[in-house]
Scaffold this motif. Sequence first.
Motif, PDB file in Angstrom:
ATOM      1  N   TYR A 291       0.831  -1.208   0.000  1.00 27.05           N
ATOM      2  CA  TYR A 291       0.000   0.000   0.000  1.00 27.05           C
ATOM      3  C   TYR A 291       0.866   1.258   0.000  1.00 27.05           C
ATOM      4  CZ  TYR A 291      -3.750  -3.202   1.285  1.00 27.05           C
ATOM      5  OH  TYR A 291      -4.657  -4.231   1.292  1.00 27.05           O
ATOM      6  N   GLY A 292       0.398   2.287  -0.690  1.00 24.96           N
ATOM      7  CA  GLY A 292       1.084   3.564  -0.644  1.00 24.96           C
ATOM      8  C   GLY A 292       0.934   4.212   0.723  1.00 24.96           C
ATOM      9  N   CYS A 293       1.967   4.930   1.146  1.00 21.48           N
ATOM     10  CA  CYS A 293       1.963   5.620   2.436  1.00 21.48           C
ATOM     11  C   CYS A 293       2.031   7.118   2.164  1.00 21.48           C
ATOM     12  CB  CYS A 293       3.141   5.172   3.290  1.00 21.48           C
ATOM     13  SG  CYS A 293       3.164   3.405   3.674  1.00 21.48           S
ATOM     14  N   ASP A 294       0.927   7.815   2.346  1.00 20.42           N
ATOM     15  CA  ASP A 294       0.827   9.245   2.064  1.00 20.42           C
ATOM     16  C   ASP A 294       0.462  10.003   3.331  1.00 20.42           C
ATOM     17  OD1 ASP A 294       0.912   9.841  -1.065  1.00 20.42           O
ATOM     18  OD2 ASP A 294      -0.115   7.925  -0.801  1.00 20.42           O
ATOM     19  N   LYS A 298       2.070  17.221   8.973  1.00 17.84           N
ATOM     20  CA  LYS A 298       1.678  17.065  10.374  1.00 17.84           C
ATOM     21  C   LYS A 298       1.699  15.603  10.803  1.00 17.84           C
ATOM     22  CE  LYS A 298      -1.438  21.082  10.271  1.00 17.84           C
ATOM     23  NZ  LYS A 298      -2.847  21.537  10.460  1.00 17.84           N
ATOM     24  N   GLY A 299       2.034  14.724   9.878  1.00 17.41           N
ATOM     25  CA  GLY A 299       2.059  13.301  10.192  1.00 17.41           C
ATOM     26  C   GLY A 299       0.704  12.642  10.097  1.00 17.41           C
ATOM     27  N   GLU A 300      -0.240  13.276   9.384  1.00 22.11           N
ATOM     28  CA  GLU A 300      -1.592  12.741   9.256  1.00 22.11           C
ATOM     29  C   GLU A 300      -1.729  11.989   7.934  1.00 22.11           C
ATOM     30  OE1 GLU A 300      -3.831  16.410  11.640  1.00 22.11           O
ATOM     31  OE2 GLU A 300      -3.553  16.487   9.464  1.00 22.11           O
ATOM     32  N   LEU A 301      -2.327  10.808   7.990  1.00 20.61           N
ATOM     33  CA  LEU A 301      -2.507   9.979   6.810  1.00 20.61           C
ATOM     34  C   LEU A 301      -3.472  10.651   5.836  1.00 20.61           C
ATOM     35  CD1 LEU A 301      -1.944   7.165   5.477  1.00 20.61           C
ATOM     36  CD2 LEU A 301      -3.998   6.350   6.660  1.00 20.61           C
ATOM     37  N   THR A 302      -3.095  10.677   4.560  1.00 21.18           N
ATOM     38  CA  THR A 302      -3.970  11.252   3.526  1.00 21.18           C
ATOM     39  C   THR A 302      -4.250  10.192   2.471  1.00 21.18           C
ATOM     40  OG1 THR A 302      -2.088  12.080   2.221  1.00 21.18           O
ATOM     41  CG2 THR A 302      -3.022  13.545   3.896  1.00 21.18           C
ATOM     42  N   ILE A 306      -2.427  12.048  -2.798  1.00 19.24           N
ATOM     43  CA  ILE A 306      -0.967  12.109  -2.735  1.00 19.24           C
ATOM     44  C   ILE A 306      -0.550  13.060  -1.626  1.00 19.24           C
ATOM     45  CG2 ILE A 306       1.128  12.803  -3.949  1.00 19.24           C
ATOM     46  CD1 ILE A 306      -0.156  11.847  -6.517  1.00 19.24           C
ATOM     47  N   GLY A 307       0.290  12.565  -0.722  1.00 21.55           N
ATOM     48  CA  GLY A 307       0.671  13.341   0.440  1.00 21.55           C
ATOM     49  C   GLY A 307       1.856  14.254   0.187  1.00 21.55           C
ATOM     50  N   GLU A 308       2.073  15.192   1.121  1.00 20.00           N
ATOM     51  CA  GLU A 308       3.266  16.035   1.056  1.00 20.00           C
ATOM     52  C   GLU A 308       4.514  15.195   1.256  1.00 20.00           C
ATOM     53  OE1 GLU A 308       2.304  20.210   2.942  1.00 20.00           O
ATOM     54  OE2 GLU A 308       1.254  18.644   4.092  1.00 20.00           O
ATOM     55  N   TRP A 309       4.385  14.125   2.019  1.00 18.14           N
ATOM     56  CA  TRP A 309       5.433  13.097   2.102  1.00 18.14           C
ATOM     57  C   TRP A 309       4.788  11.780   1.697  1.00 18.14           C
ATOM     58  CZ3 TRP A 309       5.937   8.314   4.099  1.00 18.14           C
ATOM     59  CH2 TRP A 309       7.205   7.742   4.080  1.00 18.14           C
ATOM     60  N   LEU A 325      16.229   7.950   0.995  1.00 19.24           N
ATOM     61  CA  LEU A 325      14.894   8.553   0.957  1.00 19.24           C
ATOM     62  C   LEU A 325      14.659   9.383   2.215  1.00 19.24           C
ATOM     63  CD1 LEU A 325      12.851   5.438  -0.213  1.00 19.24           C
ATOM     64  CD2 LEU A 325      13.287   7.485  -1.593  1.00 19.24           C
ATOM     65  N   SER A 326      13.922  10.475   2.081  1.00 20.23           N
ATOM     66  CA  SER A 326      13.619  11.296   3.249  1.00 20.23           C
ATOM     67  C   SER A 326      12.736  10.516   4.209  1.00 20.23           C
ATOM     68  CB  SER A 326      12.924  12.594   2.829  1.00 20.23           C
ATOM     69  OG  SER A 326      11.670  12.316   2.234  1.00 20.23           O
ATOM     70  N   LEU A 327      13.001  10.660   5.494  1.00 19.07           N
ATOM     71  CA  LEU A 327      12.199   9.979   6.508  1.00 19.07           C
ATOM     72  C   LEU A 327      10.855  10.681   6.667  1.00 19.07           C
ATOM     73  CD1 LEU A 327      14.874   9.173   9.250  1.00 19.07           C
ATOM     74  CD2 LEU A 327      13.932   7.652   7.496  1.00 19.07           C
ATOM     75  N   PRO A 328       9.850   9.957   7.133  1.00 17.29           N
ATOM     76  CA  PRO A 328       8.524  10.570   7.318  1.00 17.29           C
ATOM     77  C   PRO A 328       8.559  11.692   8.346  1.00 17.29           C
ATOM     78  CG  PRO A 328       8.428   8.168   7.470  1.00 17.29           C
ATOM     79  CD  PRO A 328       9.865   8.530   7.490  1.00 17.29           C
ATOM     80  N   PRO A 329       7.597  12.602   8.282  1.00 17.58           N
ATOM     81  CA  PRO A 329       7.535  13.678   9.276  1.00 17.58           C
ATOM     82  C   PRO A 329       7.154  13.131  10.650  1.00 17.58           C
ATOM     83  CG  PRO A 329       5.624  13.752   7.818  1.00 17.58           C
ATOM     84  CD  PRO A 329       6.559  12.732   7.244  1.00 17.58           C
TER      85      PRO A 329
END
Length: 359
Positions: A291-294, A298-302, A306-309, A325-329
């Motif tokens: 599954y995609g992780c978006d 603010k660390g909120e699932l979208t 498509i998320g900012e991260w 890869l950049s780590l999640p917020p």
Amino acid sequence: MKRISPLFLALLVLGFLFATYNLLIMIIHYKTSSSENWDSSDPIIGMHENLKEGGDSNSKYHVALTATDAPYSQWQCRIMYYWYKKVKDMPRSDMGKFTRILHSGKPDSLMEEIPTVIVDPLPEGLDRGYVVLNRPWAFVQWLEKATIDEEYILMAEPDHVFVNPLPNLAHGDHPAGFPFFYIKPAKHEHIIRKYYPKEKGPVTDIDPIGNSPVIIRKSALEEISPTWMNVSLRMKDDPATDKAFGWVLEMYAYAVASALHGVRHILRKDFMLQPPWDLEVGKKFIIHYTYGCDYNLKGELTYGKIGEWRFDKRSYLSGPPPRNLSLPPPGVPESVVRLVKMVNEGTANIPNWDTLNRG
């Protein structure tokens, strides 16, 4: 002002109460579904509750996954194999040897890096664009031609990473599998009965699983695999079945084939976790990043937007993800953070990462 009718007020109140009731029911249903569908915190032993947790801990299993020569498949296989080597000899691991079953019919650039057996794809056009239909045919060929020392086999996939050492979870002739919430044989009984007749037993004898992850005795898989292949092809050839099962058709085919051979699986929810829905790694064994992780910053699932991260394997169809890869917020669940860190560790240590399998 004109006086409002008491009947109108009563109808207005009833309408409001009805709308509120429906909203509450939707919220309760969503939370219940989420809890039932995604919570994998406790192992389910099902009808084998009296069996010990360790399984056949003295029996090694062979790790096998099917793959193509596409860059998308190759980079996932490289990360998967990296983490196999990391955990293989850790305490509690029952891992044996490893095979990538390459069903492209010809060698590719990973032959020297990953132990590989080449098998033929299905005849052109037979899979009708559903590439995973090659999986049961690949296992049939591999089991016929390969020398497999281990008594058991783990059927895995390229997008699996071993997050903890994995013991043999099978118990004798009872394989171990992961219960998928969306595999519901009873819900599709009218379809299932085309392949699993009533004289074979109730549809509840069909486990809610796919073929992966599954740890199974080699002799049992040798019996099941041809049936799994034939049932898969029959299902794909039937428009009603194809429409009902869609992208999980081959998973239903394995579940039905197993039941036709009288094989029941021990259902282990701790076998695997699937970010972003499973939030913690805990004592689970495999991360499945299908599954995609978006997320927003603010660390909120979208999810669905498509998320900012984001980390989504489908962002890298034509070549591997870049190193580092950049780590999640902050605020993103541990499971997602752990996944990205594991991908980063793999890409940092695998030679020629950026060039070897770029399409």
